[in-house]
Design an enzyme around this catalytic site. Structure first.
Site, PDB file in Angstrom:
ATOM      1  N   GLY A  13       0.820  -1.211   0.000  1.00  0.00           N
ATOM      2  CA  GLY A  13       0.000   0.000   0.000  1.00  0.00           C
ATOM      3  C   GLY A  13       0.853   1.259   0.000  1.00  0.00           C
ATOM      4  O   GLY A  13       1.260   1.728   1.062  1.00  0.00           O
ATOM      5  N   ALA A  81      -8.961   0.604   6.105  1.00  0.00           N
ATOM      6  CA  ALA A  81      -9.501  -0.274   7.148  1.00  0.00           C
ATOM      7  C   ALA A  81     -10.748  -0.978   6.649  1.00  0.00           C
ATOM      8  O   ALA A  81     -11.456  -0.498   5.768  1.00  0.00           O
ATOM      9  CB  ALA A  81      -9.808   0.534   8.401  1.00  0.00           C
ATOM     10  N   SER A 131       0.393   7.073  14.497  1.00  0.00           N
ATOM     11  CA  SER A 131      -0.128   8.437  14.532  1.00  0.00           C
ATOM     12  C   SER A 131       0.951   9.440  14.179  1.00  0.00           C
ATOM     13  O   SER A 131       2.107   9.282  14.530  1.00  0.00           O
ATOM     14  CB  SER A 131      -0.683   8.771  15.923  1.00  0.00           C
ATOM     15  OG  SER A 131      -1.148  10.106  15.948  1.00  0.00           O
ATOM     16  N   GLY A 133       0.271  11.523  11.040  1.00  0.00           N
ATOM     17  CA  GLY A 133       0.032  11.979   9.683  1.00  0.00           C
ATOM     18  C   GLY A 133       1.200  11.656   8.769  1.00  0.00           C
ATOM     19  O   GLY A 133       2.099  10.871   9.103  1.00  0.00           O
ATOM     20  N   HIS A 189      -6.706   7.937  21.301  1.00  0.00           N
ATOM     21  CA  HIS A 189      -5.841   9.051  20.892  1.00  0.00           C
ATOM     22  C   HIS A 189      -6.581   9.955  19.913  1.00  0.00           C
ATOM     23  O   HIS A 189      -6.595  11.176  20.054  1.00  0.00           O
ATOM     24  CB  HIS A 189      -4.561   8.510  20.246  1.00  0.00           C
ATOM     25  CG  HIS A 189      -3.793   9.508  19.433  1.00  0.00           C
ATOM     26  ND1 HIS A 189      -4.187   9.919  18.168  1.00  0.00           N
ATOM     27  CD2 HIS A 189      -2.652  10.195  19.699  1.00  0.00           C
ATOM     28  CE1 HIS A 189      -3.341  10.807  17.700  1.00  0.00           C
ATOM     29  NE2 HIS A 189      -2.393  10.985  18.601  1.00  0.00           N
ATOM     30  N   ASN A 190      -7.225   9.350  18.912  1.00  0.00           N
ATOM     31  CA  ASN A 190      -7.924  10.153  17.911  1.00  0.00           C
ATOM     32  C   ASN A 190      -9.139  10.863  18.501  1.00  0.00           C
ATOM     33  O   ASN A 190      -9.458  11.985  18.096  1.00  0.00           O
ATOM     34  CB  ASN A 190      -8.349   9.266  16.738  1.00  0.00           C
ATOM     35  CG  ASN A 190      -7.188   8.917  15.824  1.00  0.00           C
ATOM     36  OD1 ASN A 190      -6.031   8.978  16.222  1.00  0.00           O
ATOM     37  ND2 ASN A 190      -7.482   8.546  14.598  1.00  0.00           N
ATOM     38  N   GLU A 193      -7.806  13.780  20.134  1.00  0.00           N
ATOM     39  CA  GLU A 193      -7.432  14.709  19.059  1.00  0.00           C
ATOM     40  C   GLU A 193      -8.646  15.523  18.598  1.00  0.00           C
ATOM     41  O   GLU A 193      -8.561  16.746  18.430  1.00  0.00           O
ATOM     42  CB  GLU A 193      -6.853  13.905  17.899  1.00  0.00           C
ATOM     43  CG  GLU A 193      -6.496  14.696  16.660  1.00  0.00           C
ATOM     44  CD  GLU A 193      -6.068  13.780  15.536  1.00  0.00           C
ATOM     45  OE1 GLU A 193      -6.572  13.952  14.399  1.00  0.00           O
ATOM     46  OE2 GLU A 193      -5.239  12.875  15.774  1.00  0.00           O
ATOM     47  N   TYR A 194      -9.788  14.850  18.407  1.00  0.00           N
ATOM     48  CA  TYR A 194     -11.012  15.553  18.045  1.00  0.00           C
ATOM     49  C   TYR A 194     -11.329  16.640  19.068  1.00  0.00           C
ATOM     50  O   TYR A 194     -11.663  17.779  18.721  1.00  0.00           O
ATOM     51  CB  TYR A 194     -12.194  14.574  18.004  1.00  0.00           C
ATOM     52  CG  TYR A 194     -12.428  13.827  16.719  1.00  0.00           C
ATOM     53  CD1 TYR A 194     -11.395  13.160  16.060  1.00  0.00           C
ATOM     54  CD2 TYR A 194     -13.702  13.736  16.182  1.00  0.00           C
ATOM     55  CE1 TYR A 194     -11.627  12.440  14.896  1.00  0.00           C
ATOM     56  CE2 TYR A 194     -13.948  13.021  15.014  1.00  0.00           C
ATOM     57  CZ  TYR A 194     -12.906  12.369  14.383  1.00  0.00           C
ATOM     58  OH  TYR A 194     -13.148  11.660  13.236  1.00  0.00           O
ATOM     59  N   HIS A 450     -37.571  -0.406  40.334  1.00  0.00           N
ATOM     60  CA  HIS A 450     -36.169  -0.792  40.180  1.00  0.00           C
ATOM     61  C   HIS A 450     -35.395  -0.775  41.496  1.00  0.00           C
ATOM     62  O   HIS A 450     -34.297  -1.320  41.569  1.00  0.00           O
ATOM     63  CB  HIS A 450     -35.493   0.152  39.178  1.00  0.00           C
ATOM     64  CG  HIS A 450     -36.021   0.016  37.787  1.00  0.00           C
ATOM     65  ND1 HIS A 450     -35.808  -1.095  37.021  1.00  0.00           N
ATOM     66  CD2 HIS A 450     -36.772   0.864  37.018  1.00  0.00           C
ATOM     67  CE1 HIS A 450     -36.386  -0.938  35.831  1.00  0.00           C
ATOM     68  NE2 HIS A 450     -36.978   0.241  35.811  1.00  0.00           N
TER      69      HIS A 450
END
Length: 466
Positions: A13, A81, A131, A133, A189-190, A193-194, A450
């Site tokens: 790839g 993916a 990670s 980029g 992690h992502n 990041e967001y 409950h």
């Protein structure tokens, strides 16, 4: 990992990330064989590699790739993916032996990695989060491995060599745990990041729309913050993008970009998985929500036409905004590490929280100076919520008034601050010993019997509702 000039490692790839990673491996002295599904790509990649071409073996077929690598082979997959990974594993199955190792280094769903780890594959398998980029892949990413220790050890010399290095020289590459642990940690992690990006965007919006600052002035503020507690890759590039000028119009670059944010799904996966783990991560969830709302441009335009433009003047100063962002960052990371800790029990992993913080110190998108202190705090007591560690508790005590001021003034002026406000609300819940869930329990018992726990210890779990 090398045997003369014959590669012991290969890569499938040669897209942006795959090509960058292959060049990184070759540059660190490891011969590598490469293959791409599209004919001719591998040869062109080799021909364009300059001095590194001597360590790159281009191949035209999958069988050629396997034949070019000395056993036991390690082959990195850099393909999309999902089904593409399964298809590639199926194609490799008749070509590889039980001592060969295939590494999925894409943004895989960790559940898929768990499934593949349990499948009867005729070769060894490792999931690996990468990670940073394109620039990270080329010059040093953060690497999060998931699989057996034996499989990780086979490729650890390459992965530590190509990874980013922290200020103390430590490689930002480590095995996180078994099976999908590496991809799980990369997913969180992502998600962080967001959230980090969303909070920066909210503060940017306050400066632009609330304080009336032009992009150049905002850039100076970001640059100043990058010399302090907030020193990080995301603050650094925020200063650069607000300073940049559009080559077509000469306008500030952010002023010509449509406010509709894209996403590849890892933040959404984090929010979904947090619900399964009963892990509260409201800042990350708010960031995912904000990206989804940003995509509804037509609806937002209709909303402004019907209800009027929301943001109004909001007189704040840069120091208050800086402190608010410090508080938001601590709260967000605390939530992320708590979620990772919860996954250890659920999936039978032993996730090393301080080790994860150390891997994130360089190479990855969320790298920041604060992660050094987070690693130290987590090493002192991994079970303690990060907001209770003395260093961060003191920071929060100083910064929370600023976050409260920014959120209340910003909301009063009509500014949308979902991530910062969510962090504040979570903090207030976390510092409230007696909240309001007793009312919810009474309601649940009323309509569904409950039951509830009592403060006084009396053995009566139901109310007199009739």
């Amino acid at each position: 990992m090398t045997d003369g000039n014959q590669p012991r490692i290969g890569l499938i790839g040669l897209g942006t990330m795959g090509a960058a990673l292959a060049l990184n491996i070759a540059e660190k002295g490891f011969p590598i064989a490469v293959w791409n599904r599209t004919s001719g790509v591998a040869q062109r990649f080799h021909d364009d590699a300059g001095d590194l071409a001597a360590r790159i073996v281009p191949t035209e077929t999958l069988a050629d790739l396997v034949a070019a690598i000395a056993p036991p082979r390690a082959i990195i997959l850099m393909v999309p993916a999902g089904v593409a990974v399964d298809a590639q594993l199926e194609s490799l199955s008749p070509l590889l032996g039980p001592e060969d190792l295939v590494i999925d280094a894409g943004n895989a769903d960790f559940h898929d990695t768990n499934r593949r780890d349990q499948a009867a594959l005729p070769f060894r398998f490792l999931g690996m989060g990468v990670s940073g980029g394109e620039d990270g892949a080329r010059h040093g990413p953060a690497i999060m491995g998931g699989g057996s220790q034996t499989d990780w050890d086979l490729v650890a010399p390459v992965m530590t060599a190509i990874s980013a290095k922290a200020d103390d020289g430590t490689p930002c590459a480590a095995r996180m745990g078994d099976a999908g642990a590496g991809h799980f940690v990369k997913m969180v992690h992502n998600g962080i990041e967001y959230a980090d990006m969303q909070m920066i965007a909210e503060v940017y919006g306050l400066m632009r729309d609330g304080m009336g600052l032009h992009a150049a002035a905002i850039s100076d503020i970001f640059a100043g913050w990058n010399d302090g507690v907030l020193s990080s890759y995301l603050i650094e590039i925020s200063a650069k993008v607000t300073a940049a000028r559009d080559r077509h119009t000469g306008a500030a670059m952010p002023d010509v970009i449509l406010d509709r944010a894209g996403q590849k799904g890892t933040g959404r996966w984090t929010a979904i998985e947090a619900q399964h783990l009963s892990a509260p991560i409201p800042v990350i969830e708010a960031a995912v929500m904000a990206r989804n709302v940003s995509a509804r441009l037509d609806e937002r335009q209709a909303g402004e036409a019907r209800f009027g433009a929301a943001p109004g003047p909001c007189p704040l100063d840069a120091e208050v905004l800086e402190q608010a962002l410090i508080a938001g960052k601590i709260l967000c990371y605390a939530q992320g590490f708590t979620m990772i800790d919860g996954a250890s029990g659920r999936f039978g992993w032993t996730l090393d929280l301080p080790g994860i913080a150390r891997v994130w110190r360089a190479g990855c998108i969320i790298r920041s100076a604060m992660l050094n202190d987070m690693a130290d705090a987590l090493a002192e007591d991994p079970a303690r919520n990060l907001i209770m560690a003395p260093f961060f508790a003191d920071l929060l005590a100083r910064a929370m008034p600023a976050l409260r001021q920014v959120v209340t003034q910003g909301i009063a002026a009509g500014h949308a601050l979902p991530a910062l406000a969510s962090g504040l609300m979570w903090f207030d819940m976390m510092r409230t010993a007696r909240g309001t869930a007793n009312m919810i329990q009474a309601q649940r018992d009323f309509f569904g019997a409950h039951g509830f726990e009592r403060l006084d210890g009396i053995d009566d779990r139901h109310g007199p509702w009739g």
